[in-house]
Motif scaffolding. Structure first.
Motif, short mmCIF file in Angstrom:
data_model
loop_
_atom_site.label_atom_id
_atom_site.label_comp_id
_atom_site.label_asym_id
_atom_site.label_seq_id
_atom_site.Cartn_x
_atom_site.Cartn_y
_atom_site.Cartn_z
N THR A 44 32.19 -18.18 35.63
CA THR A 44 33.13 -17.28 36.30
C THR A 44 32.41 -16.13 36.98
OG1 THR A 44 34.71 -17.78 34.52
CG2 THR A 44 35.22 -15.92 35.96
N VAL A 45 32.82 -15.83 38.21
CA VAL A 45 32.36 -14.63 38.91
C VAL A 45 33.22 -13.47 38.43
CG1 VAL A 45 32.26 -13.49 41.16
CG2 VAL A 45 31.55 -15.88 40.94
N VAL A 46 32.57 -12.38 37.99
CA VAL A 46 33.33 -11.24 37.46
C VAL A 46 33.17 -10.02 38.36
CG1 VAL A 46 33.25 -12.03 35.08
CG2 VAL A 46 31.40 -10.60 35.92
N THR A 47 34.26 -9.28 38.51
CA THR A 47 34.25 -8.08 39.37
C THR A 47 34.51 -6.81 38.59
OG1 THR A 47 36.59 -8.36 39.91
CG2 THR A 47 35.00 -9.43 41.37
N SER A 92 42.52 -15.41 42.96
CA SER A 92 41.57 -16.49 42.81
C SER A 92 42.31 -17.78 42.46
CB SER A 92 40.55 -16.17 41.71
OG SER A 92 39.54 -17.16 41.63
N THR A 98 39.71 -18.96 36.07
CA THR A 98 39.73 -18.81 37.52
C THR A 98 38.30 -18.75 38.05
OG1 THR A 98 39.96 -16.42 37.15
CG2 THR A 98 41.97 -17.66 37.66
N SER A 116 37.06 -16.51 39.99
CA SER A 116 36.62 -15.13 39.84
C SER A 116 37.73 -14.35 39.15
CB SER A 116 36.30 -14.50 41.20
OG SER A 116 37.46 -14.41 42.00
N THR A 117 37.36 -13.21 38.54
CA THR A 117 38.36 -12.42 37.82
C THR A 117 37.91 -10.97 37.69
OG1 THR A 117 39.66 -12.23 35.80
CG2 THR A 117 37.38 -12.93 35.55
N GLN A 120 26.69 -11.54 39.84
CA GLN A 120 28.11 -11.51 39.50
C GLN A 120 28.49 -12.43 38.34
OE1 GLN A 120 29.79 -12.14 43.59
NE2 GLN A 120 30.84 -10.21 43.16
#
Length: 278
Positions: free
Chosen positions: A4-7, A17, A33, A35-36, A220
């Motif tokens: 997962t890409v995390v923000t 996403s 998802t 990204s989250t 990320q």
């Protein structure tokens, strides 16, 4: 599923996403998802609780770390059998819901921003309190010890056994046993009220300095080795950390610590409370 890409390290609390996977989470549904913005509970060092919020309009009742082996087997939270970031594994943020959402659906992800702010304030306060405690206890070391970023003996990292971030605060537990004494720490004549007063004075100074706080984010990925930084008057400090934080020390408003010993004197608990304004 890919990692997962995390923000959330950049402070994001919303996003959109695609749901790329669904895994069993007991009797509930674990939605993954691409990204989250959600910060999950870390299975290795579960200090900061999971974010609250919604995914596709559904309440996120829990948010945990997931890991997928090279063979495709999925593990969640405490059942993960390998260390965080182990090569060959994919690392996931798993949003736990009461109802399913079909894989391939584009969804909005909304984090409870007020709860995130309270946890971020508690986490920044936790790091600052640990450094302030190190300074307040510096006179109790009888041998040379590992030093923290400010040049004080690092009691926090030498003795900590558990840490828990709570909204606008934290609880840290330290072992005062034989191994710490061998390292050179002496609890003889320890005046907890005086130590707490010294730590509070230091925290007041640092909050008043309005020092900038930031997170170094190498990539990320969920398991990226992120680092917390703070430019205090005494110098810049850094601590490895996967949590969320405020952007300036002044955002904490005020901070104080209370210290208590276990009945047998073998453990010390520090409770930190911050009081953000507004």
């Amino acid at each position: 599923m890919r990692s997962t890409v995390v923000t959330f390290p950049q402070g994001q609390v919303s996003g959109r996403s695609e749901i790329v996977g669904s895994v069993p989470a007991g009797v509930r549904h674990g939605l993954v998802t691409a990204s989250t913005p959600f910060h999950p509970l870390d299975h290795t060092w579960p200090d900061q609780p999971a974010d609250r919020g919604t995914i596709g309009g559904l309440p996120v009742v829990d948010c945990v770390t997931g890991a997928v082996s090279a063979e495709g087997e999925v593990f969640l939270d405490e059942d993960i059998p390998v260390r965080r970031g182990t090569d060959g594994w994919q690392w996931l943020v798993v949003h736990v819901t009461e109802a399913p959402i079909e894989v391939g659906t584009e969804v909005d992800l909304e984090v409870d921003a007020a709860h995130r702010r309270a946890l971020s304030a508690g986490h920044t306060g936790c790091h600052l309190a640990a450094l302030a405690l190190n300074a307040a206890l510096a006179g109790h070391w009888r041998k040379e010890a590992r030093l923290d970023a400010l040049g004080n003996p690092d009691f926090d990292q030498s003795a900590i056994i558990a840490s828990r971030i709570i909204p606008n605060g934290s609880v840290d537990e330290y072992r005062l046993g034989k191994s710490l004494r061998k390292k050179g720490f002496s609890a003889e004549g320890l005046d907890l009220d005086e130590v707490a007063r010294r730590a509070d004075d230091t925290l007041k100074e640092w909050i008043g300095a309005d020092a900038p706080v930031w997170i170094d984010v190498p990539d990320q990925g969920l398991t990226a080795r992120r680092t917390w930084h703070c430019a205090l008057p005494e110098g810049e400090v850094s601590i490895p950390c996967g949590g969320t934080h405020v952007k300036r020390t002044s955002r904490l408003g005020a901070a104080s610590v209370t210290l208590t010993l276990s009945p047998d004197g073998s453990a010390l608990t520090m409770r930190t409370t911050v009081a953000p304004a507004g």
